[in-house]
Design an enzyme around this catalytic site. Structure first.
Site, short mmCIF file in Angstrom:
data_model
loop_
_atom_site.label_atom_id
_atom_site.label_comp_id
_atom_site.label_asym_id
_atom_site.label_seq_id
_atom_site.Cartn_x
_atom_site.Cartn_y
_atom_site.Cartn_z
N GLY D 153 55.71 2.57 18.68
CA GLY D 153 54.29 2.69 19.19
C GLY D 153 54.02 1.64 20.29
N CYS D 154 53.23 1.96 21.19
CA CYS D 154 53.19 1.25 22.35
C CYS D 154 52.52 -0.26 21.95
CB CYS D 154 52.12 1.63 23.33
SG CYS D 154 50.43 2.34 22.84
#
Lengths: 350, 350, 350, 350
Positions: D153-154
């Site tokens: 995920g970012c």
């Protein structure tokens, strides 16, 4: 291509927005070696300290401009300086082998009086005859032979390319052309001014220099040359609350009936060999985000038939096709490289 | 003024942007009591849950629209609904004492065919003759006597007020008028659409509906009426990456010579009794931030003398003078209140 | 209230952002007459020429500051000046009847050494004992009796109000408090700087002065006083690409178990008589747009139970509750007006 | 490298923001041939009609996903789909030679229960043991041997890289870590939602999912593995009014005294062979604009000595290093290409 065959390039005035864009493009250009960056304000400092995006990537350090040194180290010098400085510098580079792409207005005019009417007395008028207006899609042949290029202004680039096919071929009247143009804030440069203060710009939109902008006579000179007679236009620029991007909407009178489809065909035919020009399919319109960070220009046409008026809408990135990108395109043409060398990255989708 | 003398007002469609602005303005209006908010989507929910800015301030709850109930509880109903719904609702309010200010296009046209050419069949055409176009500065007298107001579109409000003095008095040609207008995103409403998605708008600027926008015939009807003969215009709207604000730049041909100063005098004289109209002093230009959140319109004029062209630049807040504010101004006129009652807050400096 | 009974107010430094907000609020304030605006830079110019939003509304002209003249014409002077100037000016107003609300840091500290550790030597230290820290919700009683108010910084206002109930009543540890705050660009003022240049801010987000901001000791002094023992915090501010608005997220350790609902009850009880404080219902969170242009503060609490940590999120408009609005709130308290006089406009829904 | 040796790549879900970024990067990648784009919503349409920036550049047309066809035409498939779809698709690609880089959460967890606690029942749990968490700088060796990558995920990418050297080497406490993160709007994707509506975002800043975001357990799993014991964190994300970019500020307790300089040395040593990691020189701080459009992460450290607390500030472009860029970096590692192949464009200076 071996290292030694690369074009040695210098960016004079590397720390403004156009200068920094030149650094970005030239650093990745497969046919160029970037040999010098100059800056009065930041001499002695690493370019990556001024623009942290370059950290770990571009290791160059800014230096004071010295004509002799640049003449020895650069096959081409890009001048990204305020108006008036280049006309003092370029004569000092005469006699060296260094070709010049000047991003200021100093070498854009062939008519000295027109230049002086909106800028200041020209101190190197003898060079105006040999310098070439670097609007690449229109003047490739002259550019290829030139050693001094006056790189066009952003508004003229965005406005002239859509109009050129119609004015050159006599489809529109030379009377009554209106250009309503809109630019992002980076067009005003990195200098400090209330008009670039975030809080004065954000959530605001305004006109400025209504019928009084210095790019107007630049456009009138080119349009007149293309039309073969004097053209006067009405030009109103506006400021958009965004960093990059420019859109021009122009209104002109058709001399004979024509529908939108015919207008699009004229554009498509005229620009068929131009890698950076996209004609928008009928029913679609361009937005500045479609060309952000690229050297492209997207052009749409629509004929308002009840008024027999041709409406052209065009978009560029003012810092690329409107400045640094077109400057490199000029270099490519001058040095016989493919016109899109170093300029063909796939753009960001948003 | 005693509590019982206040005008009872309802906002029908209170949860769109224009509706919410109506809530804001009416809640503070010294002569109004806000008695009902309706919303199909949010019936049963507090308005402060939809717009948290109202938390602790506006305690009202949205309800389903019911014509009889609104007719009993409201002296005036503001309809902030999509086109087509008001022409079904207004007949249901006939027979009650409730006056209507409709913010949609349904009651803006006196010419049914013109409406139908760009919207849909009109189901209450008989009301078009009694309804009044609520452009307050031009039609105060008719508004004062009306019971149904078609509140003008944002683009027409911003574009027509600058042009009206010149077209009515015959200073400009009825031919060849170009209006290049620019609007913030809130003009497209609160509905979901890719064209309102933050990432599709931010750092972008584009034209849309070039010479094909539904506000164009609305403007042509009014201009033709003011000119006493048919006027056709070219109208191109653009989308600005900001929430609120609208700027219109219009270009028209002067029928006789006139300088900028004379043009400004005409505007100043025409609007001398209009509290919301500011004529910008010569040499200054308006920006949308100068009228943000207010019911004002700022107008600048400049004559481009070599082309004998009149350039008008005007700004409004599209949600206030272009929608909710002008609606309240109409109510003030209809009910004999001071025209700026509830609309005279000092604006934010930035 | 008759005209003659109005409080005469002066804004010293009227052309910065906080000064202009003071003009806006005071011009509409029902209990105030604005008698003087001063500006070094713009003396002699109309305020409406500096901020065109005031055109046609506020007719005042800026003048040079003169202590004797202000002393004669103002019951209260708001000083919206850079740090260091007010401590030179305030002594000159002693002896007049003019009360002072100073928006700089010069009168925020009772501890001279704390002030001097982050600003400069204090030239009027004797006044630090009588001046009162104008965090209205906490220090109303002292404010009511004061004649010099040190109006709190924006970060302290936004951060301290949520923490105060918990630290004062001993619910959280005095150790280990972290405040991660975010501010719009207007907090940096109207002066020119690369860090406020539109193109350097737009589409960017950054931290600055990490654990090194001058508002940190201001907060530590107040928290220590409230806790009855020394409190040290870690404070990191960030810059948001927007004009107005501030959000603070704080993290502290609960000394005893408590759930979110209990935390909210503590806040609600503590601020039950405070018109500007809204406690967000459980499950909702504040955004800066909910308080834009208002004097409000919205506060949410959430307990992260596995870590026994209290998370507080609060929002203000940095120019209103964080500057000009709270300054007027202080004036209201000092002069016995309702605390929200002139500050109770319904806010914009977007 | 000959044309036939290029890696054939497919983008499954090409019309979301991460998908479109994959198209951009892969189209220019010297070692890749892009053979298929899929989209449910836009099957049959040219990708350049969805993203006009690709007009004249990327001629591909979107198709419906078909596992067999993709299996035959792609050496690697990038899945840019909503959570839950990939775990249904990946088993269908088993048995083909196609390697998978999945940008959803479906293959990020080795602990099935942790996944299911925040997403939904996992329908291919047997694949969780062979899939590898694609945080390239930490897990290169496993990535090189994997055939299924769970692309991080970012928020985890931006937060974990700064913390990893300290937690792995035991310099910070596993207790009490706070991560206060901020993301641009593109992180929420191209789907329509009020929370992505321009007018709801512009000039606003807010927290969301306070201590309740699904990236939190993803980070806790990795941190626990790196620490060798369970780590629980407090994680609060915020929404920035901009399109691209993410900044994470983390706060953790040092287990032994250390100054800022020492912390920076630890980071520099740890990442010395990582082309995308830049450690900011002492006294400088990162901004999201420094990495816009790039696969880089810039990290700053500062020790708040009176609290013995380590503050880490890091920035990425959420769509590149936080999604598409890291996905390509994973591909490079899996296929033995230079880690930065296709990812080393010089970034825009602004």
């Amino acid at each position: 291509m071996t290292q030694s065959k690369k074009i040695a390039a210098a960016v004079v005035g590397a720390t403004g927005y156009a200068g920094a864009e030149l650094v970005r493009i030239l650093w990745d250009h497969p046919g160029v070696e970037l040999t010098a960056l100059t800056s009065r304000q930041y001499a002695g400092q690493a370019i990556a300290d001024i623009f942290p995006a370059f950290r770990g990537i571009v290791p160059l350090v800014c230096e004071e401009f010295d004509a002799q040194s640049i003449g020895e180290r650069a096959d081409v010098a890009f001048l990204a300086l305020p108006h008036k400085l280049p006309m003092a510098i370029v004569p000092k580079l005469e006699g060296t082998h260094t070709k010049v792409v000047d991003l200021s207005a100093d070498f854009r005019f062939s008519n000295q009086a027109a230049y002086e009417s909106v800028y200041q007395p020209h101190t190197s008028p003898e060079l105006l005859q040999s310098s070439v207006y670097g609007l690449c899609e229109l003047y490739r042949d002259q550019i290829a032979k030139a050693s001094i290029i006056g790189n066009p202004g952003c508004y003229p680039t965005c406005s002239l390319l859509p109009l050129a096919p119609f004015i050159r071929q006599g489809f529109i009247s030379t009377q009554g052309i209106v250009i309503d143009a809109k630019s992002g804030v980076s067009g005003a440069g990195r200098g400090l001014s209330l008009t670039s203060h975030f809080c004065e710009v954000q959530e605001g939109f305004s006109a400025y220099k209504v019928a009084d902008h210095r790019h107007c006579p630049e456009m009138e000179e080119i349009l007149s040359m293309e039309a073969g007679k004097e053209v006067r236009i009405t030009f109103v620029p506006h400021l958009i609350p965004m960093s990059r991007g420019m859109l021009a909407t122009s209104y002109s009178m058709l001399k004979k009936n024509m529908d939108t489809s015919a207008a699009l065909k004229i554009l498509t035919a005229f620009y068929k060999d131009c890698p950076f020009v996209q004609i928008c399919p009928e029913g679609t319109l361009p937005g500045t985000s479609h060309v952000r960070g690229t050297n492209g220009i997207h052009i749409a046409a629509r004929v308002d038939q009840h008024a027999n008026r041709l409406i052209l809408v065009s978009v560029i990135d003012n810092l690329v096709k409107g400045a640094a990108g077109q400057a490199v395109q000029n270099m490519n043409i001058m040095f016989g490289l493919p016109e899109n060398a170093g300029l063909n990255n796939t753009p960001y989708p948003l």
